[in-house]
Design an enzyme around this catalytic site. Structure first.
Site, PDB file in Angstrom:
ATOM      1  CG  HIS A   1       2.269  -0.015   4.512  1.00 35.23           C
ATOM      2  ND1 HIS A   1       1.964  -0.962   5.477  1.00 35.23           N
ATOM      3  CD2 HIS A   1       1.140   0.722   4.336  1.00 35.23           C
ATOM      4  CE1 HIS A   1       0.703  -0.802   5.865  1.00 35.23           C
ATOM      5  NE2 HIS A   1       0.184   0.215   5.192  1.00 35.23           N
TER       6      HIS A   1
ATOM      7  CG  ASP B   1      -2.147  -0.819   1.066  1.00 36.25           C
ATOM      8  OD1 ASP B   1      -2.240  -1.533   0.056  1.00 36.25           O
ATOM      9  OD2 ASP B   1      -3.017  -0.775   1.965  1.00 36.25           O
TER      10      ASP B   1
END
Length: 775
Positions: A256, A104
């Site tokens: 991430h 993400d």
């Protein structure tokens, strides 16, 4: 009083400037519009850059603790992949011993390339949920990511919680991200992950309608089974532990590649892949999970991509994976980069070109705004330095010139010639003569009527007769412009010192006496007087009064000490007649004949000084339109004069002092820095609205305070009343902006080669006597 009739003979042909005047007039309005459009364009660039950085339109709200009573139980308890095929909510779970590795918040120029290197090294695909603003800022990384065979999804454009947003904002967040993907990698996608989402049981009554709407548009929403919580930076071992599914279960795992410092993620990722492969896990994309579970390819997103197709229409485009009977395929390795992932759609037509335009616009903003920020910082330091230098030199000038023992030399008592060029000055010429009649210094007055059509010469004769002035001559000529009128007056002057003033100006009784005393020094060729605004009791007049006292006269003190005075004001100046003739008189080459001849004086080796005690009261423009016309001519004329005398930069000795010192100061502080000034105000307004109102306001007040201090000191030196300074904050907000636009307008005119002529402002005659003008 004597009168010289106008010369007779063949009618004068239009001058070069007059011939160009018609063409220039036709170009004025487009140039004003162009100046405004330029400022608007820069403002838009700033807003775009702020939008990309979530300063404009950013929303940091994150909803927590909301009820999920409206969400179907089979969704809350289902797998992490949610679609609405046929209008029915359906979830898909990741098969056992399978990892869908998702990332993400990217792309990030530091961490995303390192993640890609690891995935390529281990031949593992990833599904990256990208923030559109980051995609538009780093398109090359996205292109590499897709070429490597990874899959991408939408993570909104500005990373906002969509449960708080309107339908229009939701649509905009999705469509803008699709355009960014199209411009960066030539694709759109049908995958979506909401910011701040996690597992399925986090769906609440506010976010559920968002997923339903996106599902109707063909999007597949992706959640997670397992969260590495790498954003907490708990350490490599804990990241690996938290990302590992239990008991061989499959999982959509969250890492991430952006959103903060990700060095622990980079260290943990290869170890995690090695561990999971050792446990017998395989890695795939979200599309790969759906294909393996027989869920089919994600449907094309009609709303966002603009490329809508039926599910499965991109048959066998998935790379190295296996296709199902509905034509869906999936790429499961880095060697599939030459083909589209099943969730990807090739961007074509309008979507592709709009996407490329967005990327181009962002690149312009990414380059322009930092460059402007640096430029404005330099300008700010320079302006503050100039304020400091002005104060120091102005104080030194005042103390030097007001010493009891200060003297220019033997007192100048010989008569001088006062030249008054006049064109349609019926409202003012009588007041001008009345003030000259009170002069304590012996003078002759030469009024040069430049083809007036309002009876200026007759009014001047009548006024002179009424005042008993026998020292007045009126010379009439066909209209030829102010420089020609002044040159005619110089040719007819009887004395070796000539004083030049405007036909709307009045002198104090002692003005001429003070003005000519510096000529006791044989090196002095010209003297600048102290021009005052007489009609200062209006808002526009008060603004100009502040400008005259601070912006002109404080500057002149500085330039005087530096021996590089750039301009002798047309309202009040004195010259040695021989010096004027030596440099060829007043030139018609520029619109700023006063600046032109002042620079010419410097280059001829004459010294130009400022005499603060020689005051003249002039009628400033009474309307914004007239003010614009006057300042436009001044600004453009100054540029012409500087360009004309550009070779002064290489002049040697005393004659080159203006080129070495004066010209750089004028260019920097009267042209370059004022051009940047509107951007300073735009940045200030931007910061107040979108960044930190209090900090921006305090910064603006601090700068205003410095300017007020300088203005107050200038008023003190000129013995002016401080009450006019109450108008200064409003001047900064309104009047100053107009002056900046005038300068930009002038720059555009100079770049486009336009020309103007001497312009006549409408006069009212309200500046009567010096006493009446004071205050």
């Amino acid at each position: 009083m004597t009168t010289t009739p106008p010369s007779r003979g063949r009618r004068r042909a239009p001058s070069r400037m007059e011939r160009a005047a018609g063409r220039a007039a036709a170009l004025q309005k487009p140039r004003v519009i162009l100046a405004l459009l330029l400022l608007l364009a820069l403002t838009c660039v700033m807003l775009l850059d702020g939008y990309l950085r979530a300063e404009v339109g950013g929303d940091q709200r994150v909803r927590t603790g909301a009820s999920s009573s409206d969400v179907p139980d089979d969704v809350l308890e289902g797998g992490p992949i949610l679609s609405f095929r046929g209008g029915q909510a359906t979830t898909v779970s990741v098969p056992d011993k399978t990892i869908a590795l998702t990332f993400d918040d990217g792309p990030n120029p530091t961490w995303t390339p390192q993640v890609l290197e690891i995935l390529e090294e281990y031949d593992v695909p990833g599904t990256f949920f990208l923030v559109g603003s980051m995609v538009s800022r780093y398109p090359d990384i996205v292109d590499d990511l897709v070429d490597q065979g990874n899959e991408v999804g939408i993570h909104t454009f500005t990373h906002v919680d969509l449960s708080y947003q309107s339908d229009a904002r939701i649509t905009r967040e999705i469509e803008q991200t699709q355009l960014a993907l199209a411009g960066a990698a030539g694709i759109t996608t049908t995958l979506f992950r909401a910011p701040y989402s996690s597992e399925m049981d986090a769906i609440d009554n506010y976010s559920w309608p968002v997923y339903e709407k996106l599902g109707e548009d063909g999007y597949t929403s992706v959640f997670i089974d397992t969260d590495s919580d790498d954003w907490k930076k708990p350490g490599v071992s804990k990241i690996i532990k938290w990302a590992t599914p239990e008991d061989g279960e499959g999982a959509s795992v969250l890492f991430h590649d952006a959103g903060g410092e990700r060095s622990q993620t980079i260290k943990a990722l290869p170890k995690y892949i090695e561990k999971m492969k050792a446990k017998g896990y395989t890695f795939t994309t979200i599309s790969g999970v759906m294909a393996e579970q027989g869920a089919g390819a994600p449907a094309a997103a009609a709303a966002g991509a603009g490329q809508g197709t039926a599910p499965g229409a991109e048959a066998a485009q998935g790379g190295t994976g296996t296709g199902t009977d509905n034509g869906t395929g999936t790429g499961t390795g880095a060697d599939s980069g030459s083909q589209l992932q099943a969730a990807h759609r090739e961007a074509t037509g309008t979507t592709l070109y709009e996407g490329k335009a967005l990327i181009a616009a962002v690149r312009v903003a990414e380059w322009t705004v930092p460059a402007l920020s640096v430029g404005l910082m330099v300008v700010g330091v320079a302006v503050m330095g100039r304020f400091g230098m002005m104060l120091i030199l102005a104080r030194r000038h005042y103390r030097q010139r007001n010493k009891r023992r200060f003297s220019w030399g033997p007192t100048v008592t010989r008569p001088v010639s006062v030249i008054v060029p006049a064109y349609n000055e019926k409202e003012c010429i009588a007041n001008t003569l009345k003030s000259l009649a009170q002069s304590t210094h012996p003078i002759e007055v030469i009024i040069v009527d430049d083809g007036s059509s309002d009876g200026t010469s007759e009014i001047a004769r009548e006024a002179a007769d009424a005042l008993g002035m026998t020292n007045v001559r009126v010379i009439r000529q066909e209209n030829a412009g102010k420089p020609a009128a002044l040159n005619n007056g110089v040719r007819n002057a009887s004395h070796d010192i000539v004083v030049m003033m405007d036909g709307d100006t009045v002198f104090e009784a002692e003005t001429v006496r003070h003005l000519v005393q510096p000529f006791a020094d044989p090196q002095v060729g010209a003297v600048a007087g102290n021009a005052k605004v007489g009609n200062r009791n209006t808002i526009i007049g008060a603004w100009q009064h502040i400008e005259y006292v601070m912006g002109f006269n404080l500057d002149r003190r500085m330039y005087d000490l530096l021996r590089c005075m750039p301009t002798i004001p047309g309202a009040i100046g004195a010259f040695r007649r021989e010096a004027v003739l030596e440099v060829g008189g007043m030139s018609e080459d520029t619109l700023a004949e006063d600046t032109d001849i002042t620079i010419a004086m410097h280059r001829a080796g004459w010294r130009v000084v400022y005499q603060e005690h020689a005051r003249a009261w002039t009628e400033a423009p009474g309307s914004l339109k007239q003010l614009w016309s006057q300042r436009y001519r001044w600004s453009y004329g100054t540029m012409q004069a500087l360009w004309k005398h550009r070779k002064s930069l290489t002049d040697k000795g005393p004659s080159g002092r203006f080129g070495r010192v004066g010209m750089p100061l004028v260019v920097i502080f009267q042209i370059i820095t004022p051009v940047f000034a509107p951007l300073i105000d735009v940045f200030t307004a931007y910061s107040m609205i979108f960044v930190d109102f209090k900090a921006a306001l305090l910064a603006w007040l601090a700068v205003l305070g410095i300017q007020l201090f300088c203005a107050a000191y200038a008023f003190r030196l000129d013995k002016e009343k401080y009450r006019y300074l109450l108008m200064m904050p409003l001047q900064q907000l309104a009047y100053r902006q107009m002056m900046y636009l005038v300068l930009i307008h002038s720059c555009i005119t100079a770049l486009t080669g336009g020309r103007l002529r001497w312009q006549k402002l409408k006069r009212t005659g309200e500046v009567g006597t010096p006493a009446g003008a004071g205050g």
